[in-house]
Design a protein around this motif. Structure first.
Motif, PDB file in Angstrom:
ATOM      1  N   MET A   1       0.817  -1.217   0.000  1.00 51.84           N
ATOM      2  CA  MET A   1       0.000   0.000   0.000  1.00 51.84           C
ATOM      3  C   MET A   1       0.844   1.258   0.000  1.00 51.84           C
ATOM      4  O   MET A   1       0.426   2.287  -0.527  1.00 51.84           O
ATOM      5  N   GLY A   2       2.075   1.189   0.522  1.00 48.06           N
ATOM      6  CA  GLY A   2       2.959   2.345   0.508  1.00 48.06           C
ATOM      7  C   GLY A   2       3.449   2.672  -0.885  1.00 48.06           C
ATOM      8  O   GLY A   2       3.391   3.831  -1.338  1.00 48.06           O
ATOM      9  N   HIS A   3       3.927   1.659  -1.599  1.00 44.89           N
ATOM     10  CA  HIS A   3       4.376   1.876  -2.980  1.00 44.89           C
ATOM     11  C   HIS A   3       3.206   2.278  -3.874  1.00 44.89           C
ATOM     12  O   HIS A   3       3.376   3.049  -4.828  1.00 44.89           O
TER      13      HIS A   3
ATOM     14  N   ASP B   1       2.917   5.800  -6.143  1.00 46.47           N
ATOM     15  CA  ASP B   1       2.610   5.848  -7.575  1.00 46.47           C
ATOM     16  C   ASP B   1       1.359   6.671  -7.849  1.00 46.47           C
ATOM     17  O   ASP B   1       0.779   6.592  -8.932  1.00 46.47           O
ATOM     18  N   GLY B   2       0.939   7.455  -6.860  1.00 49.91           N
ATOM     19  CA  GLY B   2      -0.197   8.353  -7.065  1.00 49.91           C
ATOM     20  C   GLY B   2      -1.551   7.692  -6.967  1.00 49.91           C
ATOM     21  O   GLY B   2      -2.554   8.275  -7.390  1.00 49.91           O
ATOM     22  N   GLN B   3      -1.617   6.500  -6.389  1.00 50.48           N
ATOM     23  CA  GLN B   3      -2.875   5.774  -6.290  1.00 50.48           C
ATOM     24  C   GLN B   3      -3.460   5.928  -4.885  1.00 50.48           C
ATOM     25  O   GLN B   3      -2.804   6.423  -3.962  1.00 50.48           O
ATOM     26  N   ASP B   4      -4.704   5.470  -4.733  1.00 43.95           N
ATOM     27  CA  ASP B   4      -5.394   5.539  -3.444  1.00 43.95           C
ATOM     28  C   ASP B   4      -5.409   4.144  -2.824  1.00 43.95           C
ATOM     29  O   ASP B   4      -6.190   3.279  -3.249  1.00 43.95           O
TER      30      ASP B   4
ATOM     31  N   HIS C   1       1.750  -5.710   2.342  1.00 41.55           N
ATOM     32  CA  HIS C   1       2.942  -5.137   2.945  1.00 41.55           C
ATOM     33  C   HIS C   1       2.540  -3.782   3.508  1.00 41.55           C
ATOM     34  O   HIS C   1       2.209  -2.862   2.771  1.00 41.55           O
ATOM     35  N   LEU C   2       2.556  -3.731   4.814  1.00 43.95           N
ATOM     36  CA  LEU C   2       2.021  -2.595   5.556  1.00 43.95           C
ATOM     37  C   LEU C   2       3.134  -1.583   5.815  1.00 43.95           C
ATOM     38  O   LEU C   2       4.166  -1.920   6.407  1.00 43.95           O
TER      39      LEU C   2
END
Length: 285
Positions: free
Chosen positions: A192-194, A198-201, A217-218
């Motif tokens: 969720m971090g990467h 990349d500009g995603q939600d 992966h938190l």
């Protein structure tokens, strides 16, 4: 003097009876002890683990010692702790070490694979290790073959997204578009971090792709772009309470593994802070 003694004795008796009434009262149990039990249950509503890459600079014994201090009980196994060519005896000894620290190895990876031979080797390794989840990064051209192997071995395969620097799998949507028509054992390890970098939600994507998210992966990140870097879970730009609410809403069944890539030669404080923050959020939402 006698009256004073009687008054004192009477006072003590009344105090003792009052204390006993409080301790045996159902309302007292409801308001304190049972609340503590409930909070502990809340903290375990989502399985919390550690992504093995967080311990790239530490051997297995050192890694397990850190996990024990934080009472984190799930580990995604990296091949620097358990090599791909490990024997059955070495695998058994590895699992024994984990068990002694009350830790379960629930998955392997991430593993990079460029050829079908490497894919075959990875699936064989996963089967011998005895887990039913592999995190990997295959070539797009090999995805049908990976899906075939995942079905054949009955192993779930989660493709890891690595953000804007990753020209193949930068975010969850790209992965979804590649796998949505392939076997259901082919899914993603949602970083969720990467995804945020990349500009995603990450919160909306968790809901969108929930059926094919096998692992998470938190992490949190300092910015919602390529310049963002991993930071402690409560200090970044991702709304972690909202993310946790979404996890609970979709009834996410997998493990959320903290992957801490800051201070990798001295990660304990940052991981411990993130563990405490995550558990606190679970108790509060």
């Amino acid at each position: 003097m006698s009256n004073t003694k009687n008054s004192r004795r009477s006072f003590l008796q009344r105090s003792a009876l009052g204390a006993a009434a409080v301790l045996t009262s159902p309302s007292w149990m409801t308001s304190s002890a049972s609340e503590s039990v409930e909070k502990m249950a809340d903290q375990n509503a989502i399985k919390l683990g550690i992504a093995g890459y967080s311990f790239v600079n530490f051997n297995l014994e050192q890694s397990l010692a850190m996990m024990k201090r934080m009472d984190v009980r799930y580990l995604c196994i990296k091949d620097f702790h358990l090599p791909l060519d490990s024997t059955a005896e070495q695998i058994a000894a590895f699992h024994q070490k984990l068990a002694e620290s009350n830790v379960k190895g629930y998955a392997v990876g991430p593993l990079y694979m460029k050829t079908k031979a490497e894919i075959d080797r990875a699936f064989d390794y996963c089967k011998r290790v005895g887990v039913d989840l592999m995190i990997g990064i295959p070539e797009i051209k090999d995805l049908p073959y990976v899906a075939q192997k995942a079905k054949e071995y009955n192993i779930k395969y989660g493709i890891h997204n690595h953000g804007p620097e990753d020209k193949i799998y930068p975010n969850a949507t790209v992965i979804w578009n590649q796998i949505k028509d392939l076997d259901k054992n082919l899914g993603m390890c949602f970083d969720m971090g990467h995804n945020m970098r990349d500009g995603q939600d990450p919160i909306k994507d968790l809901g969108r792709y929930k059926t094919r998210i096998f692992d998470i992966h938190l992490k949190n990140v300092t910015a919602a772009d390529a310049k963002g870097s991993t930071c402690e879970l409560g200090r970044g730009v991702i709304d972690i309470p909202a993310f946790v609410k979404e996890l609970l809403k979709i009834k996410y069944p997998g493990v959320c593994s903290i992957e801490f890539e800051k201070d990798m030669k001295d990660p304990l404080a940052g991981i411990a802070e993130s563990v405490g923050f995550f558990r606190g959020v679970l108790s509060a939402v």
